[in-house]
Write a protein that holds these residues in place. Structure first.
Motif, PDB file in Angstrom:
ATOM      1  N   SER A  19      35.474  43.479  54.712  1.00  0.00           N
ATOM      2  CA  SER A  19      35.901  42.930  53.438  1.00  0.00           C
ATOM      3  C   SER A  19      35.020  43.483  52.329  1.00  0.00           C
ATOM      4  O   SER A  19      33.798  43.351  52.374  1.00  0.00           O
ATOM      5  CB  SER A  19      35.806  41.402  53.487  1.00  0.00           C
ATOM      6  N   ILE A  20      35.648  44.122  51.340  1.00  0.00           N
ATOM      7  CA  ILE A  20      34.925  44.702  50.214  1.00  0.00           C
ATOM      8  C   ILE A  20      34.416  43.572  49.317  1.00  0.00           C
ATOM      9  O   ILE A  20      35.184  42.692  48.948  1.00  0.00           O
ATOM     10  CB  ILE A  20      35.845  45.620  49.376  1.00  0.00           C
ATOM     11  N   PRO A  21      33.142  43.574  48.963  1.00  0.00           N
ATOM     12  CA  PRO A  21      32.629  42.527  48.071  1.00  0.00           C
ATOM     13  C   PRO A  21      33.322  42.548  46.705  1.00  0.00           C
ATOM     14  O   PRO A  21      33.551  43.618  46.136  1.00  0.00           O
ATOM     15  CB  PRO A  21      31.141  42.866  47.922  1.00  0.00           C
ATOM     16  N   THR A  22      33.649  41.377  46.203  1.00  0.00           N
ATOM     17  CA  THR A  22      34.221  41.265  44.868  1.00  0.00           C
ATOM     18  C   THR A  22      33.214  41.839  43.871  1.00  0.00           C
ATOM     19  O   THR A  22      32.029  41.667  44.005  1.00  0.00           O
ATOM     20  CB  THR A  22      34.505  39.785  44.538  1.00  0.00           C
ATOM     21  N   GLY A  23      33.696  42.539  42.896  1.00  0.00           N
ATOM     22  CA  GLY A  23      32.820  43.162  41.911  1.00  0.00           C
ATOM     23  C   GLY A  23      32.588  44.634  42.205  1.00  0.00           C
ATOM     24  O   GLY A  23      32.044  45.360  41.378  1.00  0.00           O
ATOM     25  N   LYS A  24      32.995  45.097  43.373  1.00  0.00           N
ATOM     26  CA  LYS A  24      32.838  46.512  43.742  1.00  0.00           C
ATOM     27  C   LYS A  24      34.196  47.131  44.062  1.00  0.00           C
ATOM     28  O   LYS A  24      34.288  48.184  44.677  1.00  0.00           O
ATOM     29  CB  LYS A  24      31.909  46.654  44.961  1.00  0.00           C
ATOM     30  N   LEU A  25      35.236  46.491  43.608  1.00  0.00           N
ATOM     31  CA  LEU A  25      36.589  46.892  43.969  1.00  0.00           C
ATOM     32  C   LEU A  25      37.018  48.215  43.352  1.00  0.00           C
ATOM     33  O   LEU A  25      37.874  48.906  43.894  1.00  0.00           O
ATOM     34  CB  LEU A  25      37.576  45.779  43.595  1.00  0.00           C
ATOM     35  N   GLU A  26      36.425  48.600  42.209  1.00  0.00           N
ATOM     36  CA  GLU A  26      36.876  49.820  41.536  1.00  0.00           C
ATOM     37  C   GLU A  26      36.672  51.068  42.395  1.00  0.00           C
ATOM     38  O   GLU A  26      37.357  52.070  42.222  1.00  0.00           O
ATOM     39  CB  GLU A  26      36.200  49.998  40.167  1.00  0.00           C
ATOM     40  N   TYR A  27      35.751  51.018  43.328  1.00  0.00           N
ATOM     41  CA  TYR A  27      35.514  52.167  44.206  1.00  0.00           C
ATOM     42  C   TYR A  27      36.551  52.263  45.324  1.00  0.00           C
ATOM     43  O   TYR A  27      36.630  53.270  46.020  1.00  0.00           O
ATOM     44  CB  TYR A  27      34.112  52.089  44.820  1.00  0.00           C
ATOM     45  N   PHE A  28      37.334  51.209  45.518  1.00  0.00           N
ATOM     46  CA  PHE A  28      38.322  51.146  46.592  1.00  0.00           C
ATOM     47  C   PHE A  28      39.710  50.828  46.030  1.00  0.00           C
ATOM     48  O   PHE A  28      40.545  50.263  46.716  1.00  0.00           O
ATOM     49  CB  PHE A  28      37.903  50.078  47.612  1.00  0.00           C
ATOM     50  N   GLU A  29      39.920  51.205  44.781  1.00  0.00           N
ATOM     51  CA  GLU A  29      41.150  50.865  44.078  1.00  0.00           C
ATOM     52  C   GLU A  29      42.373  51.467  44.759  1.00  0.00           C
ATOM     53  O   GLU A  29      42.364  52.621  45.176  1.00  0.00           O
ATOM     54  CB  GLU A  29      41.060  51.371  42.639  1.00  0.00           C
ATOM     55  N   ILE A  30      43.422  50.654  44.846  1.00  0.00           N
ATOM     56  CA  ILE A  30      44.695  51.076  45.418  1.00  0.00           C
ATOM     57  C   ILE A  30      45.683  51.200  44.261  1.00  0.00           C
ATOM     58  O   ILE A  30      45.775  50.294  43.440  1.00  0.00           O
ATOM     59  CB  ILE A  30      45.176  50.057  46.468  1.00  0.00           C
ATOM     60  N   PRO A  31      46.393  52.319  44.181  1.00  0.00           N
ATOM     61  CA  PRO A  31      47.318  52.522  43.064  1.00  0.00           C
ATOM     62  C   PRO A  31      48.346  51.393  42.937  1.00  0.00           C
ATOM     63  O   PRO A  31      48.770  50.808  43.938  1.00  0.00           O
ATOM     64  CB  PRO A  31      48.013  53.844  43.409  1.00  0.00           C
TER      65      PRO A  31
END
Length: 123
Positions: A19-31
Motif C-alpha cells: 500500500s502506497i503511503p498517502t502523500g506520496k501518490l504522485e510518484y505512482f499516478e495512474i492516468p
C-alpha cells in the motif's frame, strides 16, 4: 538520489500487496480513466544489471478509491528478498536525464533494536 519515503512492512505488505503511503501518490499516478499501469523500479540491492529492473503493477479500485497499491510483481520481490513483517523498504528517485527521474527501491531487514531504535541492514 532523493528519498521519497520509507515504510515498515505490515502483514498485508508482506503477504498480499504494498500500500502506497498517502502523500506520496504522485510518484505512482495512474492516468485518468485507467485503473492500473506498470511501474519500473531500480532494485538498489541488486548488483546484477540484467535483473536490477523490477516491474510492479500499480493499480487502484474501480469504485473511485484513488489510493494505489502494488499487487502484481510485489509479492515476488518480497519472496526474493526474504522480507518479513517489520522489515522496511525505501523508495527514492534518481535523475535519469532531461529533467526526468527513475524510481528506485532498497529493501532492508530489521536486525535488532538498540536502546529502542530499530537497526536495519540492506538485504
Amino acid at each position: 538520489m532523493q528519498e521519497i519515503f520509507r515504510k515498515k512492512l505490515t502483514h498485508t505488505d508482506v503477504n498480499y500487496r504494498f500500500s502506497i503511503p498517502t502523500g506520496k501518490l504522485e510518484y505512482f499516478e495512474i492516468p485518468a480513466g485507467e485503473f492500473s499501469r506498470d511501474v519500473n523500479v531500480t532494485d538498489l540491492n541488486n548488483e546484477d544489471h540484467r535483473t536490477r529492473m523490477k516491474t510492479f503493477k500499480c493499480s487502484k479500485r474501480e469504485n473511485g478509491y484513488d489510493k494505489p497499491v502494488l499487487p502484481a510483481g510485489w509479492t515476488k520481490f518480497v519472496r526474493e528478498k526474504g522480507l518479513r513483517i517489520g522489515d522496511q523498504v525505501i523508495f527514492s528517485t534518481q535523475e535519469a536525464g532531461a529533467g526526468s527521474y527513475a524510481l528506485c527501491i532498497r529493501a532492508q531487514k530489521l536486525t535488532s533494536k538498540l536502546f529502542g531504535q530499530a537497526i536495519y541492514l540492506d538485504v
